[in-house]
Scaffold this active site. Structure first.
Site, PDB file in Angstrom:
ATOM      1  N   TYR A  56       0.814  -1.217   0.000  1.00 48.61           N
ATOM      2  CA  TYR A  56       0.000   0.000   0.000  1.00 48.61           C
ATOM      3  C   TYR A  56       0.850   1.271   0.000  1.00 48.61           C
ATOM      4  O   TYR A  56       0.350   2.357  -0.271  1.00 48.61           O
ATOM      5  CB  TYR A  56      -0.945   0.027   1.210  1.00 48.61           C
ATOM      6  CG  TYR A  56      -1.969  -1.103   1.234  1.00 48.61           C
ATOM      7  CD1 TYR A  56      -2.117  -1.950   0.156  1.00 48.61           C
ATOM      8  CD2 TYR A  56      -2.771  -1.303   2.342  1.00 48.61           C
ATOM      9  CE1 TYR A  56      -3.026  -2.983   0.177  1.00 48.61           C
ATOM     10  CE2 TYR A  56      -3.703  -2.341   2.373  1.00 48.61           C
ATOM     11  CZ  TYR A  56      -3.823  -3.179   1.285  1.00 48.61           C
ATOM     12  OH  TYR A  56      -4.733  -4.206   1.308  1.00 48.61           O
ATOM     13  N   ASP A 115      -4.838  -6.625   6.298  1.00 45.21           N
ATOM     14  CA  ASP A 115      -6.057  -5.916   5.918  1.00 45.21           C
ATOM     15  C   ASP A 115      -7.170  -6.936   5.640  1.00 45.21           C
ATOM     16  O   ASP A 115      -8.294  -6.839   6.156  1.00 45.21           O
ATOM     17  CB  ASP A 115      -5.747  -5.088   4.652  1.00 45.21           C
ATOM     18  CG  ASP A 115      -6.887  -4.189   4.237  1.00 45.21           C
ATOM     19  OD1 ASP A 115      -7.852  -4.048   5.010  1.00 45.21           O
ATOM     20  OD2 ASP A 115      -6.812  -3.624   3.128  1.00 45.21           O
TER      21      ASP A 115
END
Ligand code: NAD
Length: 361
Positions: free
Chosen positions: A146, A251
Site C-alpha cells: 500500500y 487488511d
C-alpha cells in the site's frame, strides 16, 4: 497514578460511546486508585466545522503529549453530509490518516473475540465455535504494497499497472517485537503469516521474525502461509492467539476475523508505535443512521479502553476487570439493539455503560 488521555469523541455516535468508555475508566480508576485526566480533542467532521480542517497541528500535538488517545469514530453520511463535498484531504477520514502518521503508528491490533453469549451471531457452525474464541490480528500498517511505488503505463498499446511490495528488516523487526510483547500478555503464541513460498519480502519477513523470536524464548512461534491462514480462520479459529502479518495480508485477514465474530458493535482496535503511546478505537464507524438516539453499542469502545489500560499503561488486572464486567452484563441477558435476541433485555447506550460500571463496583 495519573494518566493523561486525549479523548476524541468525533462524529455520529462517537460522543455517546466515548462518554460511556470514560464512565467505565473512571469506575476502574476509583476501584484501583488511578486517576484518568481527559483532554478533549477535535477531529473529523467536528474539527472541520470548528476549524476548517479534519485535524489541526495543535490537536495532534495534544495527542502526542498525552499517554494514550481514545477515539470514538469520525465521518458522516457520505451521501448527504456537506463534509463529502470537500476535497478528499479535507474530509473527516483524512483526520484518521493524519493522526496515524503524526503519532508514528505502525502496528494495528484487532482482537477477534467470540463471546459465548453471542455465539448465535457467528456465521460458523456451533461445533467449530463452541466455548467461543479469542485471538488478535496484528497488522503492519505503514509499509508493504500500500506504500510502495506504483504507476500505470501503456507499453506498445497495452495498459500495464505496477505496484511494489517493499519491506526492510527494521520495519519487520519493530512490529514483530510488538507481536511478541502482546503475545506475552496473552497465551504466548505467535503465528506469523506470510507467502514465503513465493515472495522475497515474505522470506525476509519470516527470517526477521525468527530472529526476534530468539529474544522471546517463552513465546511459541509458528509460520503459516496466508492462503492457509484464510482457510484456518473459518475451519478452526480457536487455534490462534496472535496472528502477526504484513499490511495487505493483515487488511484482508482482519476483516475475515471480524466477520467470524459477527458483531460489529463488539470489535475493538489499537494502533501502536515505537513507545507506549497508542490510539484506541472501535473498529466500526460513526454510524450516522443511529447517532444521538441512545442506540449505539458502546462495548467496542469500552473494550478499546481496556486495551489502552493493558498495552499503554500495563494495567492488566484493571483491563481484565473491564472485560469480566462486560461478560457479566452479557451473562445477565442485557443487550443493545445490534446484538439483541428474543427473551433478553434490550438497553440503550447509556444503560449499557451504567450496567458495566455497576459490575465494576
Ligand atoms: P459504520 O460502521 O458506521 O456502520 C455500519 C452499520 O453498523 C450501520 O448500520 C450502523 O448503525 C451499525 N453500527 C456501527 N457501529 C455500531 C454500534 N456501535 N452499535 C450499533 N450499531 C452499529 O459504517 P458506515 O455506515 O459504512 O460508515 C459511516 C461513517 O463512518 C462514514 O462516514 C465512514 O467513513 C465512517 N467510518 C469511520 C471509521 C473510523 O472513524 N475509524 C471507520 C469506518 C467508517
Amino acid at each position: 497514578m495519573n494518566y493523561n488521555v486525549a479523548v476524541i469523541p468525533g462524529d455520529g455516535i462517537g460522543p455517546e460511546i466515548v462518554t460511556e468508555a470514560k464512565k467505565v475508566l473512571d469506575a476502574v480508576g476509583k476501584k484501583y486508585g488511578h486517576n484518568f485526566s481527559y483532554t478533549e480533542v477535535l477531529m473529523g467532521g467536528a474539527s472541520i466545522d470548528a476549524t476548517g480542517v479534519p485535524l489541526t497541528e495543535e490537536a495532534l500535538l495534544t495527542c502526542k503529549k498525552s499517554d494514550a488517545v481514545l477515539l470514538g469514530a469520525v465521518g458522516g453520511n457520505t451521501n448527504t453530509s456537506p463534509w463529502y463535498k470537500l476535497p478528499p484531504n479535507l474530509r473527516p477520514e483524512a483526520g484518521l490518516l493524519a493522526i496515524r502518521k503524526g503519532l508514528g503508528l505502525f502496528a494495528n491490533i484487532r482482537p477477534a473475540v467470540l463471546f459465548p453469549q453471542l455465539a448465535a451471531a457467528c456465521p460458523l457452525r456451533p461445533d467449530i465455535t463452541e466455548g467461543g474464541f479469542d485471538f488478535v490480528v496484528m497488522r503492519e500498517l505503514t509499509g508493504g504494497l500500500y506504500f510502495g511505488e506504483r504507476h500505470t503505463e501503456t507499453v506498445n498499446g497495452v495498459r500495464k499497472a505496477v505496484d511494489t511490495l517493499t519491506y526492510d528488516e527494521n520495519e519487520i523487526r519493530r512490529i514483530a517485537k510488538w507481536g511478541f510483547e502482546i503475545a506475552r500478555k496473552r497465551n504466548k503464541r505467535v503465528c506469523s503469516v506470510d507467502k514465503a513460498n513465493v515472495l522475497d519480502s515474505s522470506r525476509l519477513w519470516r527470517a526477521v521474525v525468527k530472529e526476534v523470536a530468539a529474544e522471546y524464548p517463552d513465546v511459541e512461534l509458528s509460520d503459516m502461509l496466508v492462503d492457509n491462514c484464510a482457510m484456518q480462520l473459518v475451519r478452526d479459529p480457536k487455534q490462534f492467539d496472535v496472528i502477526l502479518t504484513e499490511n495487505m495480508f493483515g487488511d484482508i485477514l482482519s476483516d475475515e476475523a471480524s466477520m467470524v465474530t459477527g458483531s460489529i458493535g463488539m470489535l475493538s482496535s489499537a494502533s501502536l508505535g515505537e513507545g507506549k503511546l497508542g490510539l484506541y478505537e472501535p473498529s466500526h464507524g460513526s454510524a450516522p443512521d443511529i447517532a444521538g438516539q441512545n442506540k449505539a453499542n458502546p462495548i467496542a469502545t469500552i473494550l478499546s479502553a481496556a486495551m489502552m489500560l493493558r498495552y499503554s499503561f500495563d494495567l492488566d488486572e484493571e483491563a481484565d476487570a473491564i472485560e469480566a464486567a462486560i461478560h457479566a452484563v452479557l451473562n445477565d441477558g442485557f443487550r443493545t439493539g445490534d446484538i439483541m435476541s428474543e427473551g433478553l433485555t434490550q438497553v440503550g447506550t447509556k444503560e449499557m455503560g451504567d450496567l458495566i460500571v455497576e459490575r465494576l463496583a
